[in-house]
Design a protein around this motif. Structure first.
Motif: not given
Length: 508
Positions: A339-355
Motif C-alpha cells: 500500500m505504501l509503495i505501489v503508487d511510487k514504484f508502480g504495479r509492474r515492479a512489484l509484480f516482477l519482484a514478488g514473482g
C-alpha cells in the motif's frame, strides 16, 4: 521493449486531494475484504481440528490418527473435505454474475449490502451446523456474500480514490483480506484449546462480526460519482458527490470525463458481448490471465491448508495453527508495505519482484520436503522451522505483489461501459480457479508429494514473463483515461490501434 508507459501530467489535470470522507468510506467498504479473508483463514484452521474432523469427516480423522501405512502426503486426501472448502467458490462464481447486473443497474452500494447480508446468514448456519448438509449450505451462502463483495468492493475503491492514490486505496482490499485471515488464524489458535471440542463452532460463527459491520456500514456508504452518473441523468448530484470526495469545488474536468464515459456506456446494451470486441481485447485478456495467475501462485494452498501442511511435516495441532498465525502476520505486513509503495514504484515492479521471490522460495520448500520428508514419519524440528521460514518468505512475496495487485489492476483498467462486466469476469475466473485449486490440492499433494511446489513454481516463471512482456504500467493514470496505456504498448497497440499523437507520454 516491454517497458510500460504512463501519462505525463494526466493525473494532475484533476483537482482534488485525499479527504477524510474518502478514507472513511473506503475503510468501510474494504470490510468486504475482511469477510473474504476471515473465511479463508477459518476454513483452513477448522479442517485441521480433531473435534471438527470427528463430527463431519471421521474417515479423515481415522487416517490421520491410526492409519500407519498411509503416506504423510495422503492423510488428508478427501473429496468431501475439499468440497467443504471449495463449495464457497462455486457459489461465489455464480453470485458474481448476478452481482454484475445489480452493480450496473442499482449501484455499487446495494451489491456490498447484499454481500454482507448473505455472508451473515451463512456464518450463522455454519456456527449452528449439526450435519454436513447444514455445513455445505452455510458455505454456499458465504459464497454468495463473497461473490457480491468481491465484485463490488474493488470497483468501489478504484472509483472513489484520486488517481494519485488509487493503488494504495485499492490495495486496502487485499490488506483487509489479510486482516481477516490473520484474525481467523488467531481465533482458531484460541478456540482449538477449548475443552469439550466445540471451539470450531465459535470460529465459524464469529464470521458474523465482520459481516454485521459490513452490512450495517453499507447503509451509510455514499455511492460513487461514476455510478451516480451511470444511473441518472441528474449530473448535479454526481458533481456534488465528486466535490465532496475530492475536497475541492472545481471538479469540472473529471466530471466531464465521467459524463463522456457514461455517454459511451449508455449505448452499451450487452456489455458481456461488447467486451469481446477487438478494442477491449487487452482488458479481457488481463481480466482472465491475472486472476488465473493469482491462483496458480499456489497461495490458496497456504491459505486453505497451511495447518494441514504443517501437520504433514510433523508439527502438532496447536503448533500448526500457531504457524498459520505467523504466516498471517507476514502476509498482512507485506500487503501494508505494498500500500505504501505501489503508487511510487508502480504495479509492474512489484509484480516482477514478488514473482521472483515466490519462485525461489517455492523451489526451496519443494527441495527441502523432497530431501527430508518421506512417506512415513516426519522431519526434524530444524527442517520443519526452515520450511516455515521459507513459506513466510513466499507469503511476503505474494503479499506485496500478486495478492493486492491481482485485485487492483483488473479493477482500474476497464472503461465504464464494460467495467461491471469486466470485474465480474475477473471474479468468476478467480473463483473458478480457486475452486479447482482448493478441490484438487489434497489429491495433488498425495500424488505429486513435494513436487507440488515445483508445479506452482513453474507457473511463477510463466506469470513473471507475462507481466514483463504484456502488462503496461497503470500508476497515476486516471481511470477514465486508461485506454492510452494499451494504445502505446508495444504489443497491444497492434490490436487496439495507435492513439492521438497529442497525448503526452513518458516512461515511468
Amino acid at each position: 521493449m516491454a517497458v510500460g508507459l504512463a501519462v505525463a501530467g494526466e493525473a494532475g489535470q484533476y483537482n482534488g486531494r485525499m479527504t477524510k470522507f474518502v478514507i472513511l468510506s473506503c475503510m468501510m467498504a474494504a470490510t468486504g475484504g475482511v469477510i473474504f479473508g476471515y473465511d479463508i483463514g477459518i476454513s483452513g484452521g477448522v479442517t485441521s481440528m480433531e473435534p471438527f474432523l470427528k463430527k463431519f469427516f471421521p474417515e479423515v480423522n481415522t487416517k490421520m490418527k491410526s492409519d500407519t501405512k498411509i503416506s504423510n502426503y495422503c492423510k488428508f486426501d478427501s473429496e468431501l473435505l475439499t468440497s467443504f472448502t471449495s463449495s464457497l467458490y462455486i457459489a461465489g462464481l455464480v453470485a458474481s454474475l448476478f452481482a454484475s447486473l445489480v452493480t450496473r443497474a442499482y449501484g455499487r452500494k446495494p451489491s456490498i449490502l447484499a454481500g454482507g447480508a448473505a455472508f451473515l446468514a451463512g456464518s450463522a448456519l455454519n456456527g449452528a451446523a449439526m450435519n454436513i448438509y447444514m455445513l455445505i449450505l452455510g458455505r454456499v451462502l458465504l459464497g454468495v456474500g463473497v461473490g457480491f463483495g468481491n465484485q463490488a468492493v474493488p470497483l468501489y475503491l478504484s472509483e472513489m480514490a484520486p488517481p494519485k492514490y488509487r493503488g494504495a486505496i485499492n490495495n486496502g482490499f487485499q490488506f483487509s483480506v489479510g486482516i481477516g485471515a490473520l484474525s481467523a488464524n488467531l481465533i482458531n489458535y484460541g478456540t482449538e484449546k477449548i475443552k469439550g471440542g466445540w471451539g470450531w463452532r465459535i470460529s465459524l460463527a464469529l464470521a458474523a462480526v465482520p459481516a454485521s459491520v459490513l452490512t450495517l456500514g453499507a447503509f451509510f456508504l455514499p455511492e460513487t460519482p461514476n455510478s451516480l452518473i451511470q444511473r441518472s441523468a441528474d449530473h448535479q448530484t454526481a458533481k456534488l458527490m465528486l466535490q465532496r470526495i475530492r475536497g475541492v469545488d472545481d471538479v469540472q474536468v473529471e466530471l466531464d470525463d465521467l459524463i463522456k464515459a457514461n455517454n459511451i456506456s449508455k449505448n452499451m446494451k450487452h456489455p458481456f458481448k461488447k467486451i469481446l470486441e477487438r478494442k477491449y481485447r487487452p482488458q479481457l485478456v488481463m481480466a482472465m490471465a491475472i486472476p488465473f495467475f493469482q491462483q496458480v501462485t499456489g497461495i490458496n494452498v497456504i491459505a486453505f491448508y497451511a495447518p494441514i501442511l504443517f501437520r504433514t511435516i510433523g508439527l502438532g495441532e496447536s503448533a500448526s495453527l500457531l504457524s498459520s498465525v505467523m504466516t498471517g502476520v507476514v502476509g498482512t505486513i507485506s500487503t501494508f508495505v505494498s500500500m505504501l509503495i505501489v503508487d511510487k514504484f508502480g504495479r509492474r515492479a512489484l509484480f516482477l519482484a514478488g514473482g521472483i521471490q515466490m519462485l525461489v522460495s517455492q523451489i526451496m520448500v519443494g527441495g527441502v520436503m523432497a530431501a527430508q520428508l518421506g512417506d512415513h514419519g516426519g522431519v526434524s524440528k530444524g527442517y520443519a522451522y526452515l520450511v516455515l521460514v521459507l513459506i513466510c518468505i513466499y507469503v511476503a512475496g505474494f503479499g506485496w505483489s500478486w495478492g493486492p495487485l491481482g485485485w487492483l489492476v483488473p479493477s482500474e483498467i476497464f472503461p465504464l461501459e464494460i467495467r461491471s462486466a469486466g470485474q465480474s469476469i475477473n471474479v468468476v475466473v478467480n473463483f473458478l480457479f480457486t475452486f479447482i485449486v482448493a478441490q484438487t490440492f489434497l489429491a495433488m499433494l498425495c500424488h505429486f508429494k513435494a513436487g507440488i511446489f515445483f508445479f506452482f513454481g513453474g507457473w511463477g516463471v510463466v506469470m513473471t514473463l507475462f507481466v514483463y512482456l504484456f502488462l503496461p504500467e497503470t500508476k497515476n493514470v486516471p481511470i477514465e483515461k486508461m485506454e492510452i496505456v494499451w494504445q502505446e504498448h508495444w504489443f497491444w497497440r497492434r490490436i487496439v490501434g495507435d492513439f492521438s499523437k497529442d497525448t503526452k507520454m513518458e516512461a515511468p
